[in-house]
Design an enzyme around this catalytic site. Structure first.
Site, PDB file in Angstrom:
ATOM      1  N   VAL A  65      32.575  47.547  36.737  1.00  0.00           N
ATOM      2  CA  VAL A  65      32.237  46.582  35.685  1.00  0.00           C
ATOM      3  C   VAL A  65      32.161  45.161  36.230  1.00  0.00           C
ATOM      4  CG1 VAL A  65      32.973  47.783  33.589  1.00  0.00           C
ATOM      5  CG2 VAL A  65      34.680  46.691  35.014  1.00  0.00           C
ATOM      6  N   ARG A 102      30.232  36.762  37.423  1.00  0.00           N
ATOM      7  CA  ARG A 102      31.437  36.364  36.674  1.00  0.00           C
ATOM      8  C   ARG A 102      31.080  35.682  35.361  1.00  0.00           C
ATOM      9  NH1 ARG A 102      36.053  36.948  39.941  1.00  0.00           N
ATOM     10  NH2 ARG A 102      35.762  36.500  42.141  1.00  0.00           N
ATOM     11  N   LYS A 142      40.904  35.424  40.554  1.00  0.00           N
ATOM     12  CA  LYS A 142      40.100  34.503  39.781  1.00  0.00           C
ATOM     13  C   LYS A 142      39.596  35.152  38.485  1.00  0.00           C
ATOM     14  CE  LYS A 142      37.866  33.370  44.092  1.00  0.00           C
ATOM     15  NZ  LYS A 142      36.599  33.286  44.774  1.00  0.00           N
ATOM     16  N   GLY A 143      39.486  36.462  38.512  1.00  0.00           N
ATOM     17  CA  GLY A 143      38.793  37.174  37.431  1.00  0.00           C
ATOM     18  C   GLY A 143      39.333  36.880  36.046  1.00  0.00           C
ATOM     19  N   ASP A 197      43.450  48.362  37.495  1.00  0.00           N
ATOM     20  CA  ASP A 197      42.670  49.463  38.047  1.00  0.00           C
ATOM     21  C   ASP A 197      43.655  50.448  38.696  1.00  0.00           C
ATOM     22  OD1 ASP A 197      40.519  50.849  38.972  1.00  0.00           O
ATOM     23  OD2 ASP A 197      39.671  49.250  40.164  1.00  0.00           O
ATOM     24  N   GLU A 199      45.651  39.551  33.203  1.00  0.00           N
ATOM     25  CA  GLU A 199      44.689  40.129  34.149  1.00  0.00           C
ATOM     26  C   GLU A 199      43.372  40.401  33.444  1.00  0.00           C
ATOM     27  OE1 GLU A 199      43.978  40.488  36.994  1.00  0.00           O
ATOM     28  OE2 GLU A 199      45.561  41.165  38.315  1.00  0.00           O
TER      29      GLU A 199
HETATM   30  C1  PRP Z   1      40.901  42.433  40.591  1.00  0.00           C
HETATM   31  C2  PRP Z   1      41.589  42.161  39.270  1.00  0.00           C
HETATM   32  C3  PRP Z   1      43.019  42.509  39.552  1.00  0.00           C
HETATM   33  C4  PRP Z   1      42.906  43.605  40.580  1.00  0.00           C
HETATM   34  C5  PRP Z   1      43.069  44.920  39.872  1.00  0.00           C
HETATM   35  O1  PRP Z   1      41.010  41.309  41.381  1.00  0.00           O
HETATM   36  O2  PRP Z   1      41.449  40.826  38.867  1.00  0.00           O
HETATM   37  O3  PRP Z   1      43.737  41.419  40.086  1.00  0.00           O
HETATM   38  O4  PRP Z   1      41.594  43.541  41.144  1.00  0.00           O
HETATM   39  O5  PRP Z   1      42.977  45.971  40.788  1.00  0.00           O
HETATM   40  P1  PRP Z   1      44.174  46.952  41.092  1.00  0.00           P
HETATM   41  O6  PRP Z   1      44.778  47.371  39.800  1.00  0.00           O
HETATM   42  O7  PRP Z   1      43.467  48.101  41.790  1.00  0.00           O
HETATM   43  O8  PRP Z   1      45.146  46.271  42.005  1.00  0.00           O
HETATM   44  P2  PRP Z   1      40.116  41.047  42.682  1.00  0.00           P
HETATM   45  O9  PRP Z   1      40.865  41.459  43.898  1.00  0.00           O
HETATM   46  O10 PRP Z   1      38.763  41.665  42.494  1.00  0.00           O
HETATM   47  O11 PRP Z   1      40.035  39.476  42.741  1.00  0.00           O
HETATM   48  P3  PRP Z   1      39.331  38.411  41.752  1.00  0.00           P
HETATM   49  O12 PRP Z   1      40.053  38.500  40.430  1.00  0.00           O
HETATM   50  O13 PRP Z   1      39.546  37.107  42.424  1.00  0.00           O
HETATM   51  O14 PRP Z   1      37.872  38.798  41.617  1.00  0.00           O
END
Ligand code: PRP
Length: 169
Positions: free
Chosen positions: A147, A159, A39-40, A97, A93
């Site tokens: 963050v 968010r 969702k981010g 990370d 994205e």
């Molecule tokens: C976050 C972000 C990426 C992922 C990055 O999503 O939006 O999709 O983590 O992390 P990585 O490089 O370690 O794989 P999250 O799982 O927090 O879901 P969200 O976007 O729904 O909050």
């Protein structure tokens, strides 16, 4: 928990405008599929599209990491509605990370026969990288901090903040 300002809203919006201009130049005469990873990235995606001067198709995917696993095993909980076969594709994205999510997704989407797949992320945290990911468009590089804001959450909170903040104990 305390929040500390990391990237103010003006800087975010200015950088998104620059990214939109660059993508518009790079994809002139093309019609890429923009894949927003929920969702981010929803907030970033919407604002980025406002600065595109090319036609595009917007689609959404949703992924869930298996809890308690850092193996990079990711499950698609909502797949694309459109077929990216012979299409230029841009994955959007909020943050890269470890790279595990995009690593899985790139492997999966490449099997569908797109012309190209590029990665556009608002934030890049290279020091936490486990899987090497080609990041084609990046907003900001950040250090290893937690963050929130501008789409990024802590347990679904924060968010909607307009700025990107560091969450500290
Ligand atoms: C976050 C972000 C990426 C992922 C990055 O999503 O939006 O999709 O983590 O992390 P990585 O490089 O370690 O794989 P999250 O799982 O927090 O879901 P969200 O976007 O729904 O909050």
């Amino acid at each position: 928990m305390r929040e500390r300002l990391l990237i103010p809203r003006e800087d975010i919006l200015r950088r998104i405008e620059e990214l939109g201009d660059k993508i518009s130049r790079d994809y002139m005469d093309k019609e890429p599929v923009l894949v927003c990873i929920l969702k981010g990235a929803a907030y970033f995606t919407v604002d980025l599209t406002r600065h595109l001067k090319i036609p595009f198709i917007l689609d959404f995917m949703s992924m869930s990491k298996y809890s308690g696993s850092d193996s990079g095993v990711v499950r698609i909980t909502k797949d694309l509605d459109i077929d990216i076969y012979e299409r230029d594709t841009i994955l959007i994205e909020d943050i890269v990370d470890t790279g595990l999510t995009l690593g899985y997704l790139l492997r999966n989407l490449r099997t569908r026969g797109p012309i190209s797949i590029k990665v556009c992320t608002l934030l890049d945290c290279p020091v936490r990288r486990i899987v090497d990911i080609p990041v084609d468009y990046k907003g900001f590089e950040i250090p290893d901090v937690y963050v929130v804001g501008y789409g990024l959450d802590y347990r679904e909170r924060y968010r909607n903040l307009l700025d990107i903040m560091v969450l500290e104990e």
